[in-house]
Design a protein around this motif. Structure first.
Motif, PDB file in Angstrom:
ATOM      1  N   LEU A 171      -8.236   0.776  -9.077  1.00  0.00           N
ATOM      2  CA  LEU A 171      -9.459   0.725  -8.446  1.00  0.00           C
ATOM      3  C   LEU A 171      -9.936   2.336  -8.050  1.00  0.00           C
ATOM      4  O   LEU A 171      -9.190   2.906  -7.351  1.00  0.00           O
ATOM      5  N   VAL A 172     -10.996   2.360  -8.538  1.00  0.00           N
ATOM      6  CA  VAL A 172     -11.584   3.780  -8.548  1.00  0.00           C
ATOM      7  C   VAL A 172     -12.991   3.797  -8.092  1.00  0.00           C
ATOM      8  O   VAL A 172     -13.693   2.742  -8.073  1.00  0.00           O
ATOM      9  N   ASP A 173     -13.688   4.832  -7.546  1.00  0.00           N
ATOM     10  CA  ASP A 173     -14.972   5.004  -7.079  1.00  0.00           C
ATOM     11  C   ASP A 173     -15.843   5.390  -8.292  1.00  0.00           C
ATOM     12  O   ASP A 173     -15.385   5.620  -9.339  1.00  0.00           O
ATOM     13  N   GLU A 174     -17.063   5.673  -8.078  1.00  0.00           N
ATOM     14  CA  GLU A 174     -18.044   6.052  -9.049  1.00  0.00           C
ATOM     15  C   GLU A 174     -17.774   7.512  -9.550  1.00  0.00           C
ATOM     16  O   GLU A 174     -17.932   7.700 -10.814  1.00  0.00           O
ATOM     17  N   ARG A 175     -16.727   8.403  -8.845  1.00  0.00           N
ATOM     18  CA  ARG A 175     -16.518   9.494  -9.514  1.00  0.00           C
ATOM     19  C   ARG A 175     -15.056   9.586 -10.134  1.00  0.00           C
ATOM     20  O   ARG A 175     -14.504  10.457 -10.216  1.00  0.00           O
ATOM     21  N   LYS A 176     -14.571   8.163 -10.148  1.00  0.00           N
ATOM     22  CA  LYS A 176     -13.251   8.283 -10.691  1.00  0.00           C
ATOM     23  C   LYS A 176     -12.012   8.713  -9.822  1.00  0.00           C
ATOM     24  O   LYS A 176     -11.156   9.142 -10.540  1.00  0.00           O
ATOM     25  N   HIS A 177     -12.352   8.590  -8.551  1.00  0.00           N
ATOM     26  CA  HIS A 177     -11.362   8.989  -7.529  1.00  0.00           C
ATOM     27  C   HIS A 177     -10.569   7.590  -7.095  1.00  0.00           C
ATOM     28  O   HIS A 177     -11.265   6.574  -7.072  1.00  0.00           O
ATOM     29  N   ALA A 178      -9.364   7.747  -7.340  1.00  0.00           N
ATOM     30  CA  ALA A 178      -8.277   6.590  -7.130  1.00  0.00           C
ATOM     31  C   ALA A 178      -8.658   5.947  -5.519  1.00  0.00           C
ATOM     32  O   ALA A 178      -8.454   6.914  -4.625  1.00  0.00           O
ATOM     33  N   VAL A 179      -8.706   4.778  -5.343  1.00  0.00           N
ATOM     34  CA  VAL A 179      -8.645   4.344  -4.060  1.00  0.00           C
ATOM     35  C   VAL A 179      -7.167   4.265  -3.433  1.00  0.00           C
ATOM     36  O   VAL A 179      -6.422   3.579  -4.053  1.00  0.00           O
ATOM     37  N   ARG A 180      -6.901   4.958  -2.413  1.00  0.00           N
ATOM     38  CA  ARG A 180      -5.757   5.113  -1.787  1.00  0.00           C
ATOM     39  C   ARG A 180      -5.635   3.879  -0.756  1.00  0.00           C
ATOM     40  O   ARG A 180      -6.337   3.261  -0.427  1.00  0.00           O
ATOM     41  N   CYS A 181      -4.064   3.392  -0.653  1.00  0.00           N
ATOM     42  CA  CYS A 181      -3.665   2.397   0.408  1.00  0.00           C
ATOM     43  C   CYS A 181      -3.321   2.875   1.554  1.00  0.00           C
ATOM     44  O   CYS A 181      -2.632   4.136   1.796  1.00  0.00           O
ATOM     45  N   ALA A 182      -4.228   2.417   2.671  1.00  0.00           N
ATOM     46  CA  ALA A 182      -3.602   2.734   4.059  1.00  0.00           C
ATOM     47  C   ALA A 182      -2.358   2.026   4.515  1.00  0.00           C
ATOM     48  O   ALA A 182      -2.190   0.875   4.317  1.00  0.00           O
ATOM     49  N   GLY A 183      -1.776   2.782   5.356  1.00  0.00           N
ATOM     50  CA  GLY A 183      -0.434   2.192   5.610  1.00  0.00           C
ATOM     51  C   GLY A 183       1.045   2.300   4.955  1.00  0.00           C
ATOM     52  O   GLY A 183       2.055   1.683   5.253  1.00  0.00           O
ATOM     53  N   GLN A 184       0.769   2.820   3.729  1.00  0.00           N
ATOM     54  CA  GLN A 184       1.782   2.918   2.997  1.00  0.00           C
ATOM     55  C   GLN A 184       1.949   4.537   2.615  1.00  0.00           C
ATOM     56  O   GLN A 184       0.947   4.967   1.975  1.00  0.00           O
ATOM     57  N   GLU A 185       2.855   5.056   2.779  1.00  0.00           N
ATOM     58  CA  GLU A 185       3.076   6.416   2.259  1.00  0.00           C
ATOM     59  C   GLU A 185       3.597   6.644   1.002  1.00  0.00           C
ATOM     60  O   GLU A 185       4.230   5.542   0.406  1.00  0.00           O
ATOM     61  N   THR A 186       3.045   7.618   0.370  1.00  0.00           N
ATOM     62  CA  THR A 186       3.511   7.917  -1.171  1.00  0.00           C
ATOM     63  C   THR A 186       5.112   8.297  -1.178  1.00  0.00           C
ATOM     64  O   THR A 186       5.296   9.070  -0.174  1.00  0.00           O
ATOM     65  N   PRO A 187       5.663   7.901  -1.925  1.00  0.00           N
ATOM     66  CA  PRO A 187       7.400   8.079  -1.649  1.00  0.00           C
ATOM     67  C   PRO A 187       7.466   9.499  -1.924  1.00  0.00           C
ATOM     68  O   PRO A 187       6.742  10.204  -3.033  1.00  0.00           O
ATOM     69  N   GLN A 188       8.479   9.981  -1.482  1.00  0.00           N
ATOM     70  CA  GLN A 188       8.901  11.481  -1.252  1.00  0.00           C
ATOM     71  C   GLN A 188      10.194  11.450  -2.063  1.00  0.00           C
ATOM     72  O   GLN A 188      10.859  10.738  -2.100  1.00  0.00           O
ATOM     73  N   GLU A 189      10.336  12.495  -2.773  1.00  0.00           N
ATOM     74  CA  GLU A 189      11.622  13.128  -3.509  1.00  0.00           C
ATOM     75  C   GLU A 189      13.068  13.016  -2.487  1.00  0.00           C
ATOM     76  O   GLU A 189      12.907  13.697  -1.430  1.00  0.00           O
ATOM     77  N   ILE A 190      13.837  12.141  -2.742  1.00  0.00           N
ATOM     78  CA  ILE A 190      15.125  12.039  -1.952  1.00  0.00           C
ATOM     79  C   ILE A 190      15.868  13.171  -2.633  1.00  0.00           C
ATOM     80  O   ILE A 190      16.253  13.426  -3.603  1.00  0.00           O
ATOM     81  N   LYS A 191      16.479  13.899  -1.319  1.00  0.00           N
ATOM     82  CA  LYS A 191      17.377  15.080  -1.620  1.00  0.00           C
ATOM     83  C   LYS A 191      18.729  14.648  -1.280  1.00  0.00           C
ATOM     84  O   LYS A 191      18.867  14.113  -0.300  1.00  0.00           O
TER      85      LYS A 191
END
Length: 108
Positions: free
Chosen positions: A88-108
């Motif tokens: 799902l993107v807006d009129e400028r092709k920016h992706a709609v982000r999800c609130a409440g879920q963090e982007t997975p980070q690299e596990i070290k």
């Protein structure tokens, strides 16, 4: 003493090398030529603004798409045509982000 070199074989070799490289990259899937069908509009969506005190009326029939939050981006899956997915993107092709879920980070 000074011999002139014929440049035509060198130019043809360079052009052939470039075409060969592109063909090999395309064959193994590292290069993709986008077609207009690759970015078809799945469906039109409208955001309904909610204001306190006003009643919002919605249809009881669900939409033909189901949304899931994957890697912090809202991804739509079509329930009518299997295998059809989109972001799902807006009129400028920016992706709609999800609130409440963090982007997975690299596990070290």
């Amino acid at each position: 003493m000074s011999e002139e070199r014929n440049a035509i074989p060198l130019i043809l070799t360079g052009i052939g090398s470039i075409i060969g490289t592109i063909a090999v990259l395309w064959f193994y899937g590292y290069l993709h030529f986008a077609k207009p069908e690759d970015a078809l509009l799945l469906a039109d969506f409208t955001m309904l603004k909610t204001t306190p005190g006003e009643e919002l009326k919605l249809s009881l029939e669900p939409a033909g798409q189901v949304a899931h939050c994957i890697d912090g981006v809202l991804v739509l899956f079509d329930t009518k045509q299997k295998g059809l997915t989109g972001i799902l993107v807006d009129e400028r092709k920016h992706a709609v982000r999800c609130a409440g879920q963090e982007t997975p980070q690299e596990i070290k």
